[in-house]
Write a protein that holds these residues in place. Structure first.
Motif, PDB file in Angstrom:
ATOM      1  N   MET A   1       0.884  -0.871  -0.388  1.00 29.41           N
ATOM      2  CA  MET A   1       0.180  -0.046   0.021  1.00 29.41           C
ATOM      3  C   MET A   1       1.087   1.267   0.121  1.00 29.41           C
ATOM      4  O   MET A   1       1.619   0.846   0.467  1.00 29.41           O
ATOM      5  CB  MET A   1      -0.892  -0.233   1.244  1.00 29.41           C
ATOM      6  N   SER A   2       0.726   2.318  -0.964  1.00 26.32           N
ATOM      7  CA  SER A   2       0.731   3.285  -0.916  1.00 26.32           C
ATOM      8  C   SER A   2       0.914   4.087   0.228  1.00 26.32           C
ATOM      9  O   SER A   2      -0.346   4.234   0.549  1.00 26.32           O
ATOM     10  CB  SER A   2       1.104   4.148  -2.783  1.00 26.32           C
ATOM     11  N   ASP A   3       1.760   4.913   0.361  1.00 31.80           N
ATOM     12  CA  ASP A   3       1.668   6.082   1.957  1.00 31.80           C
ATOM     13  C   ASP A   3       0.358   6.699   2.137  1.00 31.80           C
ATOM     14  O   ASP A   3      -0.326   6.983   2.047  1.00 31.80           O
ATOM     15  CB  ASP A   3       2.672   6.890   1.888  1.00 31.80           C
ATOM     16  N   ILE A   4       0.161   7.696   0.440  1.00 29.83           N
ATOM     17  CA  ILE A   4      -1.032   7.729  -0.202  1.00 29.83           C
ATOM     18  C   ILE A   4      -2.210   7.198  -0.137  1.00 29.83           C
ATOM     19  O   ILE A   4      -3.036   8.339   0.372  1.00 29.83           O
ATOM     20  CB  ILE A   4      -0.823   9.203  -1.328  1.00 29.83           C
ATOM     21  N   GLY A   5      -1.900   5.907  -0.048  1.00 28.34           N
ATOM     22  CA  GLY A   5      -3.182   5.788  -0.669  1.00 28.34           C
ATOM     23  C   GLY A   5      -4.008   5.107   0.710  1.00 28.34           C
ATOM     24  O   GLY A   5      -4.702   5.393   1.742  1.00 28.34           O
ATOM     25  N   TYR A   6      -2.475   5.465   1.998  1.00 31.09           N
ATOM     26  CA  TYR A   6      -2.844   4.444   3.271  1.00 31.09           C
ATOM     27  C   TYR A   6      -3.107   5.578   4.037  1.00 31.09           C
ATOM     28  O   TYR A   6      -4.728   5.735   4.443  1.00 31.09           O
ATOM     29  CB  TYR A   6      -1.599   4.031   3.918  1.00 31.09           C
ATOM     30  N   ARG A   7      -3.149   6.969   4.078  1.00 28.23           N
ATOM     31  CA  ARG A   7      -3.415   8.366   4.336  1.00 28.23           C
ATOM     32  C   ARG A   7      -4.804   8.515   3.811  1.00 28.23           C
ATOM     33  O   ARG A   7      -5.658   8.774   4.131  1.00 28.23           O
ATOM     34  CB  ARG A   7      -3.081   9.097   3.904  1.00 28.23           C
ATOM     35  N   ILE A   8      -5.236   8.641   2.272  1.00 27.34           N
ATOM     36  CA  ILE A   8      -6.443   8.864   1.843  1.00 27.34           C
ATOM     37  C   ILE A   8      -7.578   8.045   2.451  1.00 27.34           C
ATOM     38  O   ILE A   8      -9.043   7.889   2.837  1.00 27.34           O
ATOM     39  CB  ILE A   8      -6.267   8.549   0.403  1.00 27.34           C
ATOM     40  N   PRO A  43      -3.826   8.776  -7.272  1.00 23.31           N
ATOM     41  CA  PRO A  43      -5.235   9.819  -7.480  1.00 23.31           C
ATOM     42  C   PRO A  43      -4.353  11.377  -8.205  1.00 23.31           C
ATOM     43  O   PRO A  43      -2.906  11.532  -8.134  1.00 23.31           O
ATOM     44  CB  PRO A  43      -5.256  10.164  -5.970  1.00 23.31           C
ATOM     45  N   SER A  44      -4.922  11.523  -9.278  1.00 23.18           N
ATOM     46  CA  SER A  44      -4.859  12.713  -9.934  1.00 23.18           C
ATOM     47  C   SER A  44      -5.253  13.873  -9.282  1.00 23.18           C
ATOM     48  O   SER A  44      -5.351  14.020  -7.583  1.00 23.18           O
ATOM     49  CB  SER A  44      -5.809  13.468 -10.833  1.00 23.18           C
ATOM     50  N   ALA A  45      -4.638  15.008  -9.840  1.00 25.20           N
ATOM     51  CA  ALA A  45      -4.495  16.615  -8.673  1.00 25.20           C
ATOM     52  C   ALA A  45      -5.876  16.772  -8.728  1.00 25.20           C
ATOM     53  O   ALA A  45      -6.586  16.890  -7.399  1.00 25.20           O
ATOM     54  CB  ALA A  45      -4.122  17.455  -9.490  1.00 25.20           C
ATOM     55  N   GLU A  46      -6.814  16.795  -9.633  1.00 27.99           N
ATOM     56  CA  GLU A  46      -8.282  16.594  -9.043  1.00 27.99           C
ATOM     57  C   GLU A  46      -8.868  15.929  -7.818  1.00 27.99           C
ATOM     58  O   GLU A  46      -9.642  16.469  -7.076  1.00 27.99           O
ATOM     59  CB  GLU A  46      -8.928  17.062 -10.449  1.00 27.99           C
ATOM     60  N   THR A  47      -8.061  14.720  -7.759  1.00 26.24           N
ATOM     61  CA  THR A  47      -9.288  13.914  -6.813  1.00 26.24           C
ATOM     62  C   THR A  47      -8.194  14.687  -5.030  1.00 26.24           C
ATOM     63  O   THR A  47      -9.109  14.865  -4.423  1.00 26.24           O
ATOM     64  CB  THR A  47      -8.340  12.316  -6.893  1.00 26.24           C
ATOM     65  N   LEU A  48      -6.723  14.562  -5.144  1.00 21.81           N
ATOM     66  CA  LEU A  48      -6.756  15.130  -4.438  1.00 21.81           C
ATOM     67  C   LEU A  48      -6.944  16.869  -4.222  1.00 21.81           C
ATOM     68  O   LEU A  48      -7.140  17.647  -2.535  1.00 21.81           O
ATOM     69  CB  LEU A  48      -5.129  15.345  -4.576  1.00 21.81           C
ATOM     70  N   ILE A  49      -7.603  17.611  -4.852  1.00 21.42           N
ATOM     71  CA  ILE A  49      -7.548  18.918  -4.659  1.00 21.42           C
ATOM     72  C   ILE A  49      -9.257  18.432  -3.755  1.00 21.42           C
ATOM     73  O   ILE A  49     -10.006  19.672  -3.178  1.00 21.42           O
ATOM     74  CB  ILE A  49      -8.444  19.429  -5.878  1.00 21.42           C
ATOM     75  N   SER A  50     -10.079  16.767  -4.683  1.00 21.81           N
ATOM     76  CA  SER A  50     -11.428  17.125  -3.779  1.00 21.81           C
ATOM     77  C   SER A  50     -11.836  16.926  -2.428  1.00 21.81           C
ATOM     78  O   SER A  50     -12.579  17.140  -1.874  1.00 21.81           O
ATOM     79  CB  SER A  50     -11.900  16.140  -4.699  1.00 21.81           C
ATOM     80  N   ILE A  51     -10.321  15.990  -1.992  1.00 27.99           N
ATOM     81  CA  ILE A  51      -9.981  15.183  -1.045  1.00 27.99           C
ATOM     82  C   ILE A  51      -9.738  16.620   0.358  1.00 27.99           C
ATOM     83  O   ILE A  51     -10.371  16.327   1.623  1.00 27.99           O
ATOM     84  CB  ILE A  51      -8.761  14.538  -0.692  1.00 27.99           C
ATOM     85  N   ARG A  52      -8.816  17.333  -0.872  1.00 26.41           N
ATOM     86  CA  ARG A  52      -9.088  18.760   0.498  1.00 26.41           C
ATOM     87  C   ARG A  52      -9.770  19.369   0.909  1.00 26.41           C
ATOM     88  O   ARG A  52      -9.570  19.913   1.698  1.00 26.41           O
ATOM     89  CB  ARG A  52      -7.704  19.486  -0.288  1.00 26.41           C
ATOM     90  N   ALA A  53     -10.718  20.220  -0.171  1.00 26.32           N
ATOM     91  CA  ALA A  53     -12.287  21.028  -0.133  1.00 26.32           C
ATOM     92  C   ALA A  53     -13.384  19.827   0.712  1.00 26.32           C
ATOM     93  O   ALA A  53     -13.702  20.906   1.697  1.00 26.32           O
ATOM     94  CB  ALA A  53     -12.341  20.947  -1.739  1.00 26.32           C
ATOM     95  N   GLN A  54     -13.460  18.775   0.688  1.00 25.66           N
ATOM     96  CA  GLN A  54     -14.443  17.768   1.153  1.00 25.66           C
ATOM     97  C   GLN A  54     -14.255  16.973   2.760  1.00 25.66           C
ATOM     98  O   GLN A  54     -14.967  17.753   2.883  1.00 25.66           O
ATOM     99  CB  GLN A  54     -14.792  16.872  -0.268  1.00 25.66           C
TER     100      GLN A  54
END
Length: 110
Positions: A1-8, A43-54
């Protein structure tokens, strides 16, 4: 599991959401989310931005795991409490709270 995947995955679990609910809230498919959480894709940049916003997470923490307070996903503990309570309100009450905050900010700026 990637670190970013784990954090998500941590964000999803912290918000008591299943993959379908979380994926829908950030605008991706459940299959895509599953692949990200397992570390098979990024994750795409759009997905990261969406996670940040939501979910109002710190992007430094989301991207590289670095934050002022290691392990926290919110920039301040008050944000976490506010979001937890806010999510349990109906739409009318949510709008009322938003208007109250706007009035409070306006009054402070006068």
């Amino acid at each position: 599991m990637s670190d970013i995947g784990y954090r998500i995955k941590c964000i999803r679990k912290e918000n008591n959401l299943n993959q379908i609910q979380f994926a829908k809230s950030i605008g991706i498919s459940q299959g895509n989310l599953s692949e990200i959480e397992m570390g098979n894709s990024n994750p795409s940049a759009e997905t990261l931005i969406s996670i940040r916003a939501q979910y109002n997470v710190n992007l430094n923490w989301l991207l590289i795991g670095a934050t002022a307070e290691e392990g926290t996903t919110y920039e301040h503990e008050f944000e976490k409490k506010l979001i937890e309570v806010f999510r349990n309100l109906d739409d009318y009450d949510k709008n009322e709270i938003i208007e109250f905050i706007r009035v409070k900010i306006k009054l402070r700026s006068q």
